[in-house]
Structure formats: structure tokens, C-alpha cells
Design an enzyme around this catalytic site. Structure first.
Site, mmCIF file in Angstrom:
data_model
loop_
_atom_site.group_PDB
_atom_site.id
_atom_site.type_symbol
_atom_site.label_atom_id
_atom_site.label_comp_id
_atom_site.label_asym_id
_atom_site.label_seq_id
_atom_site.Cartn_x
_atom_site.Cartn_y
_atom_site.Cartn_z
ATOM 1 C CE LYS A 1 -3.139 -0.075 3.335
ATOM 2 N NZ LYS A 1 -4.106 -0.429 4.399
ATOM 3 C CE LYS B 1 -2.303 4.467 4.762
ATOM 4 N NZ LYS B 1 -3.362 4.569 5.771
HETATM 5 N N1 C2G Z 1 -10.653 6.988 9.001
HETATM 6 C C1 C2G Z 1 -11.633 7.920 9.359
HETATM 7 N N2 C2G Z 1 -11.264 9.156 9.757
HETATM 8 C C2 C2G Z 1 -9.958 9.509 9.826
HETATM 9 C C3 C2G Z 1 -8.960 8.574 9.477
HETATM 10 C C4 C2G Z 1 -9.328 7.299 9.061
HETATM 11 O O1 C2G Z 1 -12.839 7.604 9.315
HETATM 12 N N3 C2G Z 1 -9.643 10.766 10.248
HETATM 13 C C5 C2G Z 1 -11.088 5.659 8.556
HETATM 14 C C6 C2G Z 1 -10.653 5.357 7.124
HETATM 15 O O2 C2G Z 1 -11.588 5.924 6.206
HETATM 16 C C7 C2G Z 1 -10.685 3.830 7.111
HETATM 17 C C8 C2G Z 1 -10.269 3.480 8.558
HETATM 18 O O3 C2G Z 1 -10.474 4.670 9.354
HETATM 19 O O4 C2G Z 1 -12.020 3.369 6.892
HETATM 20 C C9 C2G Z 1 -8.818 3.054 8.660
HETATM 21 O O5 C2G Z 1 -8.018 4.101 8.138
HETATM 22 P P1 C2G Z 1 -6.565 3.712 7.535
HETATM 23 O O6 C2G Z 1 -5.834 2.925 8.545
HETATM 24 O O7 C2G Z 1 -5.969 4.955 6.963
HETATM 25 O O8 C2G Z 1 -7.032 2.716 6.375
HETATM 26 P P2 C2G Z 1 -6.417 2.604 4.895
HETATM 27 O O9 C2G Z 1 -4.948 2.697 4.945
HETATM 28 O O10 C2G Z 1 -7.201 3.560 4.073
HETATM 29 O O11 C2G Z 1 -6.735 1.071 4.542
HETATM 30 O O12 C2G Z 1 -8.347 -2.511 1.941
HETATM 31 C C10 C2G Z 1 -8.626 -1.239 2.478
HETATM 32 C C11 C2G Z 1 -7.398 -0.623 3.085
HETATM 33 O O13 C2G Z 1 -6.758 -1.534 3.980
HETATM 34 C C12 C2G Z 1 -7.816 0.655 3.828
#
Ligand code: C2G
Length: 128
Positions: free
Chosen positions: A44, A46
Site C-alpha cells: 500500500k 504505507k
Molecule cells: N478513518 C476515518 N477518519 C480519519 C482517518 C481514518 O474515518 N480521520 C477511517 C478510514 O476511512 C478507514 C479506517 O479509518 O475506513 C482506517 O483508516 P486507515 O488505517 O488509513 O485505512 P487505509 O490505509 O485507508 O486502509 O483494503 C482497504 C485498506 O486496507 C484501507
């Protein structure tokens, strides 16, 4: 038993994540979180502060979370939805539309993100 699933990295756990998990759980009775493994985060693009085991431990301490499973590929969602008989797939709305292919297997809900907070912002602010 209405089952919900959501996916993510959840690094440097913050209240934006908690808001999402709280609202996801409210949609049903059982919330599964598929947590991105360290290897999948590489895919990803990340870079995680906390490794998988620590991120998993934090998630398992949250009252809204019933089960944490590893997310190690983009392609596992359909299999997970079938395997766990998931009723609703939930993601933050930064992903709106990306996972509509799952509508064949379960409901798909995109919930509004908590706008002002993000792991990236925390890292940037702390460097100052
Ligand atoms: N999230 C949120 N508000 C934020 C930050 C994150 O609602 N201020 C939500 C994201 O939209 C996501 C969840 O928290 O639904 C987890 O965020 P991340 O860890 O950033 O997820 P991501 O890296 O986008 O991984 O297969 C899908 C991926 O694994 C999603």
C-alpha cells in the site's frame, strides 16, 4: 447476528479511527476488522510506526471490535465476506465507490471520515 467488516492499517490509533469503528459497530452486532499486515502496508506504500502485533493489540482493546484478522491482499475481501457471512462492508468515505463490487455479496456502507485528524497529520505535526 448482523456481521460487519472493515479494513485498514489503523496506525497511531486516533479518535478518527474510533469514530469509524463505533459507527460501524452500530450498524450490526459483530464487528470484524481486517488489519493490514506489515507486508501489505509495503504494497500500500504505507510506512507504519507500530508493527502489526501492536496495532492488533490496540484494536482488540476497543469495545466495538469483536475480531481482528490479517489483511494481506487487495483481493481477499470477497472471500472474507463469504467466509464470515458478513452482512455489511464498511469503509471511510475516502474510499467511496472503490469497493462497490462487493454489493453482489453484502451491503456496502461508506461512512464520513473525521476530517481534521489523520496518522499522516500526526506524524507531520510531531516533526515540527
Ligand atoms: N478513518 C476515518 N477518519 C480519519 C482517518 C481514518 O474515518 N480521520 C477511517 C478510514 O476511512 C478507514 C479506517 O479509518 O475506513 C482506517 O483508516 P486507515 O488505517 O488509513 O485505512 P487505509 O490505509 O485507508 O486502509 O483494503 C482497504 C485498506 O486496507 C484501507
Amino acid at each position: 447476528m448482523k456481521k460487519i467488516i472493515t479494513y485498514g492499517t489503523f496506525d497511531l490509533l486516533h479518535y478518527g479511527h474510533i469514530n469509524l469503528l463505533k459507527r460501524a459497530k452500530k450498524l450490526g452486532d459483530y464487528l470484524i476488522v481486517a488489519l493490514s499486515t506489515n507486508e501489505f502496508n509495503e504494497i500500500k506504500g504505507k510506512k507504519c510506526y507500530f508493527p502489526y502485533e501492536e496495532r492488533k493489540q490496540l484494536l482488540e482493546a476497543i469495545r466495538y471490535v469483536d475480531l481482528v484478522i490479517p489483511e494481506d491482499s487487495w483481493e481477499q475481501k470477497i472471500e472474507n465476506v463469504k467466509e464470515f457471512k458478513v452482512d455489511i462492508f464498511v469503509m471511510g468515505d475516502d474510499w467511496r465507490g472503490e469497493f462497490d463490487f462487493l454489493k453482489e455479496y453484502c451491503e456496502v456502507a461508506y461512512l464520513t471520515r473525521t476530517p481534521e485528524v489523520s496518522t499522516t497529520k500526526i506524524k507531520t505535526d510531531l516533526k515540527l
